[in-house]
Design a protein around this motif. Structure first.
Motif: not given
Length: 323
Positions: A123, A127, A141, A144, A146, A317-319
């Motif tokens: 991953l 995004k 999300a 994980y 996110f 969504y992003g880390p």
């Protein structure tokens, strides 16, 4: 009978272009999902890349989860339960989007796909879009690691009740339609300048443009170019018409409005926006929609001044780093 154990179903993984049958299955699922949700499950760039396959400027990774029959080979199931697509750039960063058939929701299909993606690719550098900001997508999300990093508003104008201002073009500026085979390079240069800091629009390539021009919806008459007396391109308003599907009527779109930095401050953006909306009104469309980044305050104010209201929202969504 289909067993309700998606965590055990095998995932078909395809790197690069997908074949005609898989693309047909993807389209069928997307149609069913959009009819159910009122929103497309994939962004336009992802659809364009899927259709372009290996000829695209972007790399592609697709994961398909079919619901197998109990008495058949696991990969010969009749129903595509869901799929995930990653469109990657040359630097390894990518955008993930997931579509799940309405008949297979709330069964862990999306989680199965993300788990398979994590094994196949990892991953890192990803995004992910949630079109319509569904609660299930937010929960997935979060599992994980996110969180929301971008909001894209979907705004709507009822054209029958709108009272558009008289926004005339600046002196010495005129409008004409885009001419295929003539204006591509000039438009790409102007688009790069107008959207130098935009995550997607500013990076549009010749093949991206040509792929859109090959779509059924493309109409050069609705691709309005603002030029000065020497013919220099100062700005544009590219409109789009989404045809009726199912119970959803046709709707126009302010697809993209761009103004060259050298033409900023002339009121050209507002004039182009109004001209494009009037073009869509003249086609008999009763509503017009658009997408705009929620943090683009000047654009939001302009659209609100024209009568647009927020209709829906997509979330990227992003880390996120634990606080």
């Amino acid at each position: 009978m289909t067993p309700a154990h998606p965590e055990k179903w095998p995932v078909l993984i395809v790197r690069g272009g997908v074949d005609d049958q898989l693309l047909k299955d993807f389209r069928g699922l997307l149609s069913a999902a959009e009819e159910s949700d009122g929103n497309p499950s994939l962004s336009e760039q992802t659809v364009v890349t899927l259709r372009a396959g290996d000829s695209s400027d972007h790399s592609l990774l697709s994961l398909a989860l079919y619901a197998p029959d109990e008495d058949s080979d696991p990969m010969s199931g009749q129903d595509l339960a869901g799929f995930a697509v990653v469109v990657e750039e040359s630097d390894g960063d990518g955008v993930l989007e997931i579509a799940v058939h309405p008949s297979y929701r709330n069964q862990g299909v999306a989680d199965r796909l993300v788990g398979a993606l994590k094994t196949a690719r990892g991953l890192d550098g990803l995004k992910a879009w949630s079109h319509g900001n569904h609660e299930a997508a937010a929960d997935l999300a979060a599992r994980y690691g996110f969180g929301p990093v971008r909001e894209l508003w979907k705004m709507r104008l009822a054209t029958a009740s709108s009272d558009l201002p008289d926004a005339g073009l600046p002196d010495g500026v005129s409008l004409r339609a885009f001419v295929p085979g003539q204006d591509e390079d000039a438009w790409l240069a102007a688009n790069r300048e107008a959207f130098a800091h935009h995550p997607e629009q500013g990076g549009m390539t010749r093949s991206d443009l040509e792929a859109r021009m090959a779509e059924d919806w493309f109409d050069p008459a609705g691709f309005l170019l603002a030029v000065d007396g020497s013919g220099r391109l100062l700005g544009y308003h590219w409109t789009k018409v989404h045809p009726r599907h199912g119970g959803h009527p046709a709707i126009g779109e302010v697809y993209v409005v761009g103004v060259s930095p050298t033409a900023q401050g002339m009121g050209l953006g507002k004039a182009l926006t109004v001209a494009g909306i009037r073009h869509l009104q003249n086609l008999g469309l009763h509503a017009v929609m658009l997408y705009v980044d929620a943090d683009n305050a000047p654009a939001v104010r302009l659209y609100q001044s024209l009568g647009f209201t927020r209709w829906d929202m997509d979330v990227m969504y992003g880390p996120v780093t634990p606080g």
